[in-house]
Scaffold this motif. Sequence first.
Motif, short mmCIF file in Angstrom:
data_model
loop_
_atom_site.label_atom_id
_atom_site.label_comp_id
_atom_site.label_asym_id
_atom_site.label_seq_id
_atom_site.Cartn_x
_atom_site.Cartn_y
_atom_site.Cartn_z
N GLY A 1 0.82 -1.20 0.00
CA GLY A 1 0.00 0.00 0.00
C GLY A 1 0.85 1.25 0.00
O GLY A 1 2.06 1.19 -0.23
N LEU A 2 0.20 2.37 0.26
CA LEU A 2 0.86 3.67 0.30
C LEU A 2 1.08 4.06 1.76
O LEU A 2 0.14 4.02 2.57
N VAL A 3 2.31 4.44 2.08
CA VAL A 3 2.64 4.82 3.45
C VAL A 3 3.63 5.97 3.41
O VAL A 3 4.41 6.09 2.45
N GLN A 4 3.59 6.80 4.42
CA GLN A 4 4.55 7.90 4.50
C GLN A 4 5.90 7.40 5.00
O GLN A 4 5.98 6.38 5.71
N ALA A 5 6.93 8.12 4.66
CA ALA A 5 8.26 7.77 5.15
C ALA A 5 8.26 7.72 6.68
O ALA A 5 7.64 8.56 7.33
N GLY A 6 8.92 6.69 7.20
CA GLY A 6 8.93 6.48 8.64
C GLY A 6 7.84 5.54 9.12
O GLY A 6 7.87 5.09 10.27
N GLY A 7 6.90 5.24 8.24
CA GLY A 7 5.80 4.36 8.61
C GLY A 7 6.15 2.89 8.48
O GLY A 7 7.30 2.52 8.20
N SER A 8 5.14 2.05 8.71
CA SER A 8 5.33 0.60 8.71
C SER A 8 4.26 -0.08 7.86
O SER A 8 3.14 0.42 7.71
N LEU A 9 4.64 -1.23 7.35
CA LEU A 9 3.71 -2.12 6.67
C LEU A 9 4.10 -3.55 6.99
O LEU A 9 5.28 -3.83 7.25
N ARG A 10 3.13 -4.44 6.94
CA ARG A 10 3.41 -5.85 7.13
C ARG A 10 2.89 -6.63 5.92
O ARG A 10 1.68 -6.62 5.64
N LEU A 11 3.79 -7.23 5.19
CA LEU A 11 3.42 -8.04 4.05
C LEU A 11 3.21 -9.49 4.49
O LEU A 11 3.90 -9.98 5.37
N SER A 12 2.27 -10.13 3.83
CA SER A 12 2.01 -11.55 4.06
C SER A 12 2.07 -12.30 2.75
O SER A 12 1.77 -11.73 1.70
N CYS A 13 2.45 -13.54 2.82
CA CYS A 13 2.48 -14.39 1.63
C CYS A 13 1.97 -15.76 2.04
O CYS A 13 2.64 -16.48 2.79
N ALA A 14 0.80 -16.09 1.54
CA ALA A 14 0.19 -17.38 1.86
C ALA A 14 0.37 -18.34 0.70
O ALA A 14 0.11 -17.99 -0.45
N ALA A 15 0.82 -19.53 1.02
CA ALA A 15 1.05 -20.55 0.00
C ALA A 15 -0.12 -21.51 -0.04
O ALA A 15 -0.68 -21.88 0.99
N ALA A 16 -0.49 -21.91 -1.24
CA ALA A 16 -1.57 -22.87 -1.43
C ALA A 16 -1.17 -23.89 -2.48
O ALA A 16 -0.43 -23.57 -3.40
N GLY A 17 -1.61 -25.09 -2.32
CA GLY A 17 -1.30 -26.13 -3.29
C GLY A 17 -0.27 -27.12 -2.82
O GLY A 17 -0.21 -28.24 -3.33
N ARG A 18 0.59 -26.69 -1.91
CA ARG A 18 1.54 -27.59 -1.28
C ARG A 18 2.06 -26.91 -0.03
O ARG A 18 1.96 -25.69 0.11
N THR A 19 2.65 -27.69 0.83
CA THR A 19 3.22 -27.12 2.03
C THR A 19 4.69 -26.77 1.80
O THR A 19 5.40 -27.49 1.09
N PHE A 20 5.11 -25.65 2.38
CA PHE A 20 6.50 -25.24 2.29
C PHE A 20 7.16 -25.24 3.66
O PHE A 20 8.14 -24.54 3.89
N SER A 21 6.63 -26.04 4.57
CA SER A 21 7.14 -26.04 5.92
C SER A 21 8.57 -26.55 6.02
O SER A 21 9.25 -26.32 7.01
N LYS A 22 9.05 -27.23 4.98
CA LYS A 22 10.43 -27.73 4.97
C LYS A 22 11.29 -26.97 3.98
O LYS A 22 12.38 -27.42 3.62
N ASN A 23 10.82 -25.81 3.53
CA ASN A 23 11.52 -25.08 2.49
C ASN A 23 11.81 -23.64 2.91
O ASN A 23 11.03 -23.03 3.62
#
Length: 129
Positions: free
Chosen positions: A9-31
């Motif tokens: 998204g759009l944020v001002q300098a000094g701000g924070s963001l949290r990105l997420s990445c969800a995997a589907a179709g297989r597990t990546f718990s060992k990767n």
Amino acid sequence: VQLQASGGGLVQAGGSLRLSCAAAGRTFSKNAMGWFRQAPGKEREFVAAITWSGGRTYYADSVKGRFTISRDNAKNTVFLQMNSLEPEDTAVYYCAASGRGRPYSDTAHYTKGASYDYWGQGTLVTVSS
């Protein structure tokens, strides 16, 4: 296999963001999983990576001390907490997952795009000054 990145998204300098990445179709718990970014007119660059257990993390020098990568293997999800954002952090952020089910002995592999087999569609982060 799909990697779905979100949280940009759009944020001002000094701000924070949290990105997420969800995997589907297989597990990546060992990767290993990682984040890369590509700014307009620039090549894709490494941002952060995390081993399958979360025991080791790697960061680009430009984000050390500001960004934190983490993962929740139960949810097949990796996160990138970005604090103290700067205009230079503006880019499309991509999550990636390695198809390799064992650690690299040479840790430099974690920082290279060629080490990852699955990529998300990207999420845009814009930091205004």
